[in-house]
Motif scaffolding. Sequence first.
Motif, PDB file in Angstrom:
ATOM      1  N   TYR A 219      35.070  55.524  33.239  1.00  0.00           N
ATOM      2  CA  TYR A 219      35.857  54.713  34.174  1.00  0.00           C
ATOM      3  C   TYR A 219      34.953  53.972  35.156  1.00  0.00           C
ATOM      4  O   TYR A 219      35.125  52.767  35.384  1.00  0.00           O
ATOM      5  CB  TYR A 219      36.838  55.601  34.938  1.00  0.00           C
ATOM      6  CG  TYR A 219      37.498  54.887  36.097  1.00  0.00           C
ATOM      7  CD1 TYR A 219      38.526  53.974  35.878  1.00  0.00           C
ATOM      8  CD2 TYR A 219      37.068  55.094  37.403  1.00  0.00           C
ATOM      9  CE1 TYR A 219      39.120  53.298  36.935  1.00  0.00           C
ATOM     10  CE2 TYR A 219      37.652  54.433  38.463  1.00  0.00           C
ATOM     11  CZ  TYR A 219      38.686  53.536  38.226  1.00  0.00           C
ATOM     12  OH  TYR A 219      39.247  52.858  39.272  1.00  0.00           O
ATOM     13  N   ILE A 220      33.981  54.675  35.737  1.00  0.00           N
ATOM     14  CA  ILE A 220      33.102  54.067  36.740  1.00  0.00           C
ATOM     15  C   ILE A 220      32.305  52.915  36.130  1.00  0.00           C
ATOM     16  O   ILE A 220      32.165  51.844  36.730  1.00  0.00           O
ATOM     17  CB  ILE A 220      32.158  55.115  37.337  1.00  0.00           C
ATOM     18  CG1 ILE A 220      32.968  56.164  38.114  1.00  0.00           C
ATOM     19  CG2 ILE A 220      31.128  54.478  38.247  1.00  0.00           C
ATOM     20  CD1 ILE A 220      32.167  57.390  38.508  1.00  0.00           C
ATOM     21  N   VAL A 221      31.762  53.135  34.936  1.00  0.00           N
ATOM     22  CA  VAL A 221      30.986  52.091  34.274  1.00  0.00           C
ATOM     23  C   VAL A 221      31.895  50.937  33.855  1.00  0.00           C
ATOM     24  O   VAL A 221      31.540  49.760  33.979  1.00  0.00           O
ATOM     25  CB  VAL A 221      30.238  52.669  33.061  1.00  0.00           C
ATOM     26  CG1 VAL A 221      29.567  51.562  32.257  1.00  0.00           C
ATOM     27  CG2 VAL A 221      29.197  53.688  33.518  1.00  0.00           C
ATOM     28  N   GLY A 222      33.092  51.273  33.375  1.00  0.00           N
ATOM     29  CA  GLY A 222      34.009  50.237  32.907  1.00  0.00           C
ATOM     30  C   GLY A 222      34.530  49.354  34.023  1.00  0.00           C
ATOM     31  O   GLY A 222      34.717  48.148  33.833  1.00  0.00           O
ATOM     32  N   VAL A 223      34.777  49.924  35.196  1.00  0.00           N
ATOM     33  CA  VAL A 223      35.357  49.146  36.291  1.00  0.00           C
ATOM     34  C   VAL A 223      34.368  48.110  36.820  1.00  0.00           C
ATOM     35  O   VAL A 223      34.776  47.103  37.401  1.00  0.00           O
ATOM     36  CB  VAL A 223      35.829  50.080  37.418  1.00  0.00           C
ATOM     37  CG1 VAL A 223      34.660  50.526  38.292  1.00  0.00           C
ATOM     38  CG2 VAL A 223      36.902  49.419  38.272  1.00  0.00           C
ATOM     39  N   ARG A 224      33.087  48.328  36.591  1.00  0.00           N
ATOM     40  CA  ARG A 224      32.083  47.350  37.021  1.00  0.00           C
ATOM     41  C   ARG A 224      32.238  46.035  36.247  1.00  0.00           C
ATOM     42  O   ARG A 224      31.896  44.962  36.761  1.00  0.00           O
ATOM     43  CB  ARG A 224      30.671  47.888  36.781  1.00  0.00           C
ATOM     44  CG  ARG A 224      30.331  49.155  37.530  1.00  0.00           C
ATOM     45  CD  ARG A 224      28.976  49.662  37.064  1.00  0.00           C
ATOM     46  NE  ARG A 224      28.636  50.948  37.665  1.00  0.00           N
ATOM     47  CZ  ARG A 224      27.596  51.679  37.302  1.00  0.00           C
ATOM     48  NH1 ARG A 224      26.777  51.248  36.345  1.00  0.00           N
ATOM     49  NH2 ARG A 224      27.353  52.841  37.897  1.00  0.00           N
ATOM     50  N   GLU A 225      32.687  46.136  35.012  1.00  0.00           N
ATOM     51  CA  GLU A 225      32.768  44.965  34.141  1.00  0.00           C
ATOM     52  C   GLU A 225      34.109  44.242  34.246  1.00  0.00           C
ATOM     53  O   GLU A 225      34.275  43.186  33.629  1.00  0.00           O
ATOM     54  CB  GLU A 225      32.528  45.405  32.692  1.00  0.00           C
ATOM     55  CG  GLU A 225      31.201  46.147  32.499  1.00  0.00           C
ATOM     56  CD  GLU A 225      31.095  46.793  31.135  1.00  0.00           C
ATOM     57  OE1 GLU A 225      32.093  46.718  30.377  1.00  0.00           O
ATOM     58  OE2 GLU A 225      30.032  47.357  30.830  1.00  0.00           O
ATOM     59  N   GLU A 226      35.039  44.796  35.012  1.00  0.00           N
ATOM     60  CA  GLU A 226      36.346  44.155  35.116  1.00  0.00           C
ATOM     61  C   GLU A 226      36.279  42.903  35.980  1.00  0.00           C
ATOM     62  O   GLU A 226      35.611  42.883  37.014  1.00  0.00           O
ATOM     63  CB  GLU A 226      37.363  45.140  35.715  1.00  0.00           C
ATOM     64  CG  GLU A 226      37.695  46.302  34.800  1.00  0.00           C
ATOM     65  CD  GLU A 226      38.744  47.210  35.419  1.00  0.00           C
ATOM     66  OE1 GLU A 226      39.182  46.927  36.552  1.00  0.00           O
ATOM     67  OE2 GLU A 226      39.104  48.202  34.772  1.00  0.00           O
ATOM     68  N   PRO A 227      36.988  41.834  35.583  1.00  0.00           N
ATOM     69  CA  PRO A 227      36.989  40.604  36.384  1.00  0.00           C
ATOM     70  C   PRO A 227      37.825  40.773  37.650  1.00  0.00           C
ATOM     71  O   PRO A 227      38.644  41.685  37.744  1.00  0.00           O
ATOM     72  CB  PRO A 227      37.619  39.578  35.445  1.00  0.00           C
ATOM     73  CG  PRO A 227      38.502  40.402  34.546  1.00  0.00           C
ATOM     74  CD  PRO A 227      37.783  41.706  34.352  1.00  0.00           C
ATOM     75  N   ASN A 228      37.612  39.907  38.609  1.00  0.00           N
ATOM     76  CA  ASN A 228      38.390  39.901  39.840  1.00  0.00           C
ATOM     77  C   ASN A 228      39.512  38.876  39.706  1.00  0.00           C
ATOM     78  O   ASN A 228      39.246  37.676  39.715  1.00  0.00           O
ATOM     79  CB  ASN A 228      37.502  39.545  41.033  1.00  0.00           C
ATOM     80  CG  ASN A 228      36.406  40.565  41.253  1.00  0.00           C
ATOM     81  OD1 ASN A 228      36.677  41.747  41.378  1.00  0.00           O
ATOM     82  ND2 ASN A 228      35.160  40.111  41.273  1.00  0.00           N
ATOM     83  N   PRO A 229      40.754  39.321  39.591  1.00  0.00           N
ATOM     84  CA  PRO A 229      41.871  38.384  39.379  1.00  0.00           C
ATOM     85  C   PRO A 229      41.986  37.330  40.476  1.00  0.00           C
ATOM     86  O   PRO A 229      42.387  36.196  40.219  1.00  0.00           O
ATOM     87  CB  PRO A 229      43.102  39.301  39.367  1.00  0.00           C
ATOM     88  CG  PRO A 229      42.572  40.641  38.995  1.00  0.00           C
ATOM     89  CD  PRO A 229      41.210  40.715  39.602  1.00  0.00           C
ATOM     90  N   GLY A 230      41.621  37.671  41.696  1.00  0.00           N
ATOM     91  CA  GLY A 230      41.737  36.721  42.796  1.00  0.00           C
ATOM     92  C   GLY A 230      40.601  35.725  42.873  1.00  0.00           C
ATOM     93  O   GLY A 230      40.627  34.808  43.695  1.00  0.00           O
ATOM     94  N   GLY A 231      39.566  35.923  42.053  1.00  0.00           N
ATOM     95  CA  GLY A 231      38.436  35.016  42.048  1.00  0.00           C
ATOM     96  C   GLY A 231      37.253  35.521  42.844  1.00  0.00           C
ATOM     97  O   GLY A 231      36.111  35.279  42.495  1.00  0.00           O
ATOM     98  N   ALA A 232      37.495  36.228  43.954  1.00  0.00           N
ATOM     99  CA  ALA A 232      36.426  36.769  44.791  1.00  0.00           C
ATOM    100  C   ALA A 232      36.689  38.248  45.035  1.00  0.00           C
ATOM    101  O   ALA A 232      37.771  38.622  45.489  1.00  0.00           O
ATOM    102  CB  ALA A 232      36.338  36.023  46.124  1.00  0.00           C
ATOM    103  N   GLY A 233      35.696  39.077  44.728  1.00  0.00           N
ATOM    104  CA  GLY A 233      35.887  40.517  44.867  1.00  0.00           C
ATOM    105  C   GLY A 233      35.877  41.011  46.292  1.00  0.00           C
ATOM    106  O   GLY A 233      36.420  42.071  46.584  1.00  0.00           O
ATOM    107  N   LEU A 234      35.232  40.259  47.210  1.00  0.00           N
ATOM    108  CA  LEU A 234      35.141  40.633  48.620  1.00  0.00           C
ATOM    109  C   LEU A 234      34.574  42.039  48.802  1.00  0.00           C
ATOM    110  O   LEU A 234      34.979  42.785  49.689  1.00  0.00           O
ATOM    111  CB  LEU A 234      36.514  40.544  49.299  1.00  0.00           C
ATOM    112  CG  LEU A 234      37.206  39.176  49.242  1.00  0.00           C
ATOM    113  CD1 LEU A 234      38.590  39.266  49.867  1.00  0.00           C
ATOM    114  CD2 LEU A 234      36.361  38.133  49.953  1.00  0.00           C
ATOM    115  N   GLY A 235      33.627  42.382  47.934  1.00  0.00           N
ATOM    116  CA  GLY A 235      33.002  43.694  48.028  1.00  0.00           C
ATOM    117  C   GLY A 235      33.814  44.817  47.412  1.00  0.00           C
ATOM    118  O   GLY A 235      33.349  45.939  47.319  1.00  0.00           O
TER     119      GLY A 235
END
Length: 270
Positions: A219-235
């Motif tokens: 899960y931890i490794v996979g979540v790093r590769e997920e895109p940010n739906p809003g365009g900016a992850g904001l950290g």
Amino acid sequence: MNRITAGRRHPLARYAVLLLALGLLGGFYTLAAPTSERADAAIASGRADDVAEGKKLFEQSCSSCHGLNAEGTQNGPTLVGVGAASVDFQVSSGRMPLANPGAQAPRKPTAPWVNEDTVRQLSAYVQSLGGGPTVPADEQVDPAKGDKSKGGELFRANCIQCHNFVGAGGALTQGKYAPPLNEATPKQIYEAMITGPQAMPVFNDSIITPDQKRDMIAYIVGVREEPNPGGAGLGRIGPVTEGIVAWIVGISLLVLAAIWITAKKRQAHQ
């Protein structure tokens, strides 16, 4: 025979027999048990000949804080019984050797002498001192063999209070903090769970099984590769940051709108 019989009836005879039995038992243990245990511990964390090389490394780079025999000093805790996994985690992540004492050892670039061989040797030496958690095998930390959905449930139940729901980290008390997991390798994540570095609790196999640990790593490794739906992850540190950004942007737009409306009205009156 009379002497032997009389000796057996002596008040100190039973104590002499007891001391003799304890001496024989202690001698047998000294000859057999420690050697095998030390060898097994060294083999569990590397090769048996790594212990001697690891001791040299320890004396050169670690003994000033942890003592010549890893017994601990005022500047560093004892390492007897911490295990090879703790050494591998601390040294491979650059937390040790510690440059500046503080509330928490930060992740930093590793020392010049640190490489795969030296970490294995140092780990083998510390493992030989008193056992402890060993370095996990590659199969145990392989994200491809874990279940992300199950790992996400376990992570949210046990880790998000400190590390955030995507492992972005967070502040704790007394200057300590839960570090972000973005740079942590699968092996380091597993080692952190079984050794409990800094303020982190220990999640041994009776609390979270090895398979569940691997699911959490997936899960931890996979979540790093997920895109940010809003365009900016904001950290990715949660709604607080998102709320601040939304408030600042919203207030700024309202101020600009008010200025524009006021300017329009002035032009109309002129």
